[in-house]
Each structure stands twice: as structure tokens, then as C-alpha cells.
Design an enzyme around this catalytic site. Sequence first.
Site, PDB file in Angstrom:
ATOM      1  N   CYS A 121     -13.746   4.460  18.311  1.00 40.69           N
ATOM      2  CA  CYS A 121     -13.763   5.499  17.283  1.00 40.69           C
ATOM      3  C   CYS A 121     -14.606   6.708  17.649  1.00 40.69           C
ATOM      4  CB  CYS A 121     -14.178   4.935  15.947  1.00 40.69           C
ATOM      5  SG  CYS A 121     -15.665   3.976  16.027  1.00 40.69           S
ATOM      6  N   ARG A 135     -10.551   0.985   6.621  1.00 44.81           N
ATOM      7  CA  ARG A 135     -10.023   1.477   7.894  1.00 44.81           C
ATOM      8  C   ARG A 135      -8.695   2.189   7.659  1.00 44.81           C
ATOM      9  NH1 ARG A 135     -14.430   0.714   9.299  1.00 44.81           N
ATOM     10  NH2 ARG A 135     -15.253  -0.375  11.113  1.00 44.81           N
ATOM     11  N   GLU A 181      -5.139   1.427  14.506  1.00 43.20           N
ATOM     12  CA  GLU A 181      -6.178   1.258  13.481  1.00 43.20           C
ATOM     13  C   GLU A 181      -7.405   2.031  13.908  1.00 43.20           C
ATOM     14  OE1 GLU A 181      -9.850  -1.344  12.472  1.00 43.20           O
ATOM     15  OE2 GLU A 181      -9.003  -0.794  14.404  1.00 43.20           O
ATOM     16  N   ARG A 197     -14.168  -3.548   4.118  1.00 44.64           N
ATOM     17  CA  ARG A 197     -13.992  -2.855   5.402  1.00 44.64           C
ATOM     18  C   ARG A 197     -12.885  -1.842   5.228  1.00 44.64           C
ATOM     19  NH1 ARG A 197     -16.136  -4.364  10.333  1.00 44.64           N
ATOM     20  NH2 ARG A 197     -15.180  -3.405  12.150  1.00 44.64           N
TER      21      ARG A 197
HETATM   22  C1  LIG Z   1     -12.642  -0.721  18.317  1.00 39.74           C
HETATM   23  S1  LIG Z   1     -12.599  -1.838  19.642  1.00 39.74           S
HETATM   24  C2  LIG Z   1     -11.124  -2.739  19.321  1.00 39.74           C
HETATM   25  C3  LIG Z   1     -11.383  -4.137  18.826  1.00 39.74           C
HETATM   26  C4  LIG Z   1     -10.168  -5.000  18.631  1.00 39.74           C
HETATM   27  N1  LIG Z   1      -9.196  -4.460  17.710  1.00 39.74           N
HETATM   28  C5  LIG Z   1     -10.571  -6.399  18.193  1.00 39.74           C
HETATM   29  O1  LIG Z   1      -9.965  -6.947  17.278  1.00 39.74           O
HETATM   30  O2  LIG Z   1     -11.527  -6.958  18.753  1.00 39.74           O
HETATM   31  C6  LIG Z   1     -12.162  -0.820  21.020  1.00 39.74           C
HETATM   32  C7  LIG Z   1     -12.118  -1.529  22.361  1.00 39.74           C
HETATM   33  O3  LIG Z   1     -11.736  -0.612  23.389  1.00 39.74           O
HETATM   34  C8  LIG Z   1     -12.378  -1.002  24.599  1.00 39.74           C
HETATM   35  N2  LIG Z   1     -12.401   0.136  25.549  1.00 39.74           N
HETATM   36  C9  LIG Z   1     -13.259   1.194  25.551  1.00 39.74           C
HETATM   37  N3  LIG Z   1     -12.972   2.033  26.568  1.00 39.74           N
HETATM   38  C10 LIG Z   1     -11.904   1.495  27.233  1.00 39.74           C
HETATM   39  C11 LIG Z   1     -11.150   1.919  28.386  1.00 39.74           C
HETATM   40  N4  LIG Z   1     -11.437   3.028  29.034  1.00 39.74           N
HETATM   41  N5  LIG Z   1     -10.124   1.117  28.778  1.00 39.74           N
HETATM   42  C12 LIG Z   1      -9.819  -0.020  28.113  1.00 39.74           C
HETATM   43  N6  LIG Z   1     -10.493  -0.460  27.028  1.00 39.74           N
HETATM   44  C13 LIG Z   1     -11.526   0.296  26.586  1.00 39.74           C
HETATM   45  C14 LIG Z   1     -13.767  -1.425  24.113  1.00 39.74           C
HETATM   46  O4  LIG Z   1     -14.407  -2.293  25.035  1.00 39.74           O
HETATM   47  C15 LIG Z   1     -13.459  -2.117  22.777  1.00 39.74           C
HETATM   48  O5  LIG Z   1     -13.316  -3.504  22.938  1.00 39.74           O
END
Ligand SMILES: C[S@@+](CC[C@H](N)C(=O)[O-])C[C@H]1O[C@@H](n2cnc3c(N)ncnc32)[C@H](O)[C@@H]1O
Length: 408
Positions: free
Chosen positions: A83, A173, A124, A171
Site C-alpha cells: 500500500c 479495505r 485489494e 478491517r
Molecule cells: C499487502 S501484502 C499482501 C498480503 C497477502 N494478500 C496475504 O494475504 O498475505 C503485499 C506483499 O507484496 C510483497 N512484495 C513487495 N514488493 C514486492 C516485489 N517487488 N515483488 C513481489 N512481491 C513483493 C510483500 O512482501 C508483501 O507480502
Amino acid sequence: MAELFAGVGGFRLGLEKAGWKVTWSNQWEPSTKTQHASECYERNFKSGIHTCEDIAKVADSLQNKDKKWVVPDFDLLVGGFPCQDYSVAKTASQAAGIHGKKGVLWWEIRRFLELKRPPYFFLENVDRLLKSPTSQRGRDFAIMLATVSELGYSVEWRVVNAADYGFPQKRRRVYIVGVHKSKLKKGEFQGKSWILSEGVIASALPVSQFSGDESPAFKLESDIVKLSDSFARGFKLSPFLNAGVMQGGEVWTYSVVPKFRGKSVNLEDILIPEKDVPDEYFVEAGQISTWKYLKGAKREERTNPGGGKYFYTEGAIPFPDHTDTPARTILTGEGGSTPSRFKHIIMTPSGRYRRLTPVELERLNGFPDNWTKGMPDGRRAFMMGNALVVGVVAKIGKSLKSFAEKRN
Ligand SMILES: C[S@@+](CC[C@H](N)C(=O)[O-])C[C@H]1O[C@@H](n2cnc3c(N)ncnc32)[C@H](O)[C@@H]1O
């Protein structure tokens, strides 16, 4: 379906309940060497191809057709993108390329849509997305809508507080569903009735209308650079309300209120028995006053680095947390024993203060018990702060599945 930014797999858990099957997923955490989320994902899910790599590198590979990464075709692209990364503005100097600011992960989603052309997507994010940035409220979301419109998608969105539909966590979203025009019948994905009753999200999570009229609220400028420069300049509030639909750049948006007659589930309903809570989760007597102070109302004179004096004020939040209502939002800093305003503290039946255990945090998001077992407890809490309420995704996913089945 393919899952981007998969974390520990909240989307997948919800969507598998709704009958979707994952063929490819990606999760890579840039800030740590150990890839706890990806390891957890692979431990829990056995089918499909899972990749732990920067999504930008995967998208580069698809674009260059170098076959370093091969992603099978899919019908649905899902993801909760990080986010902090939705500041997507394009400036005139970036106008030459289709991509916006480097490192902004929204543009990787857009690349996936362009390269793989799935008929559906489901995203989301935090609800602030509809209002960012403060200088031009709603501009970033406007750019996202305009970029997917350019690719032929119509979009509906809704801000959902999970607790309003019987889940044990407050929550809030924004959920965003896109459908390519090749799958749409005339009259779908537009107008008030789509948002209030006929739409994919409204069918899953019913609402009543709060305000708004029949006509489209506005039309988005199709030139993305112009849109970046001019959208909502001088507006105090974002033009995007908590529900809406966009087709061909035309936006209808309304304030809606949830309609739910089911049973509500509260924090007390998911707690484990006090006798099973490890000692480290109980607050030490010497720290209770610090917790109380942090959660209390305050008005204090403070000094800023330049030496100027100002009053810092904040209201009180409940101490201990109420257990006869849904929990507050789990944040990524929920773990660890250091006192904090935002971590939950409850009073046990025997009158002791304690924090929530990893299993209770998993239950607040609807994950199976011990889903994240195997990583340090602070990381387990972090994963739940990043994740989502599985049941909300399952409901929307089921509705999208029945929508998609009628088009095959
Ligand atoms: C908001 S979280 C999503 C969580 C997921 N919906 C869950 O249920 O656990 C965003 C995710 O994007 C990953 N992320 C961040 N930068 C990234 C990148 N450059 N490539 C792939 N994944 C990445 C983070 O590690 C994080 O786990």
C-alpha cells in the site's frame, strides 16, 4: 488464477473456497533476506507454480520473451499490492513510456494485464487508495482506472469493513473487480443498479444506497498525463465514494451502507482458553502504566527539532480492548512485547492483561490455526497485519466465479 503479492496466501485461501484454482503465484519481500511469507505459502499450498522473485523482474522477462520466467495463462489475476506504493502519478517527463514511476508496483500489475490479458482481475488495498494523494484527492485511483480502461476493462470497487458482514475484525479495505469487455453483456458494469444490486460485489455483500443520483458522476480524462496533472486539483474531498463502477472512463459512484442480517462474531468468540496462553503474552505488572499511558488521551507540550513548542494531542483508545465487539484492525506492528498504542490488550477471565497470540491473529483474518507457524512470533503478527479477511475475498470470489461461469 494467478496470485501476485501473495504474502501468506489470503487471496488464495478465500478464492479456493470459492472454487478458483491457482496455477501460478509470486511473493518476494525486498526488505529481508529470509523469505518467510514465500516459505509459508509453499509449505501450505502444494499445487501450482510458486515463484519468489521481484515481480518487476518477472514482468521484464515476460516482456522481453527471454523465457527466464514462464507464466501459464490464467483467467483471473489477483493481488493485494503493497500500500505504500500507490503513488502512481505520471509526470510529463515520464510521458514517453507507458510506465509511471519506477518501483511503483501498480505498474507491474498493469504490465501483467497487458501481457497476459486475463478476462478478470480482483485487487485489494487500503481504503486510503481512493483518497490519495492529499494534494489531489483520488488522483492515484483515477490513474489506475484510466490505465485499465485503456486495456478494455470495466471496474467496480467497494470499501468493505469486514466486521459489517459478520467477521471478527474491523478491517476496512477497498476491493476492486475488473472484467474485460470481451466478457461483458450490454448494460453490465454501469449505473446505479450495478452498484446497488446487480454487480459482482453487491451480489456478494449487499448494500443500500445512501446518496447519489442516476447520472454518471464524471468522465475520466483519457490522456493519463493530463489526468495526472489536473484530476481533483483544488478539491477538498475525493470524488470517489465508497462504492462505484467505471466503464469506458465513465464513473458512477455512491455512498452505500452495508446490509447484513447475519450473526456478528466478536473478539471474545475467537480467543483461546487462558490456560493455553504462553507466559510471554501476559503484560508484566511494571509495564501496565506504560500501556495505559500510550492508549490514553493526551495533550502535551513538545518541542520540535527547530526548538519550537507545540501541543501534541490524541484521544483515548480502549484499554483493555473490548472483547464483546469485533477486534480493531491488525497492523503489521501487532507483535512483540514492547508497549504500543495500537497493539491489542485484553483482560483475561482471571483479571490479567495480555496480548493476542499468533493463532488468535490468524483467526481474526479467517486463516486456519497455525498457518504461519515456523517463523518468529513477531513475523507471524506482521504477516497477519499485511494479510486480509479471507471470508470477504471468498464471498466476492464466489460471486465472480458465477459471473464468469455464465460467460464460458
Ligand atoms: C499487502 S501484502 C499482501 C498480503 C497477502 N494478500 C496475504 O494475504 O498475505 C503485499 C506483499 O507484496 C510483497 N512484495 C513487495 N514488493 C514486492 C516485489 N517487488 N515483488 C513481489 N512481491 C513483493 C510483500 O512482501 C508483501 O507480502
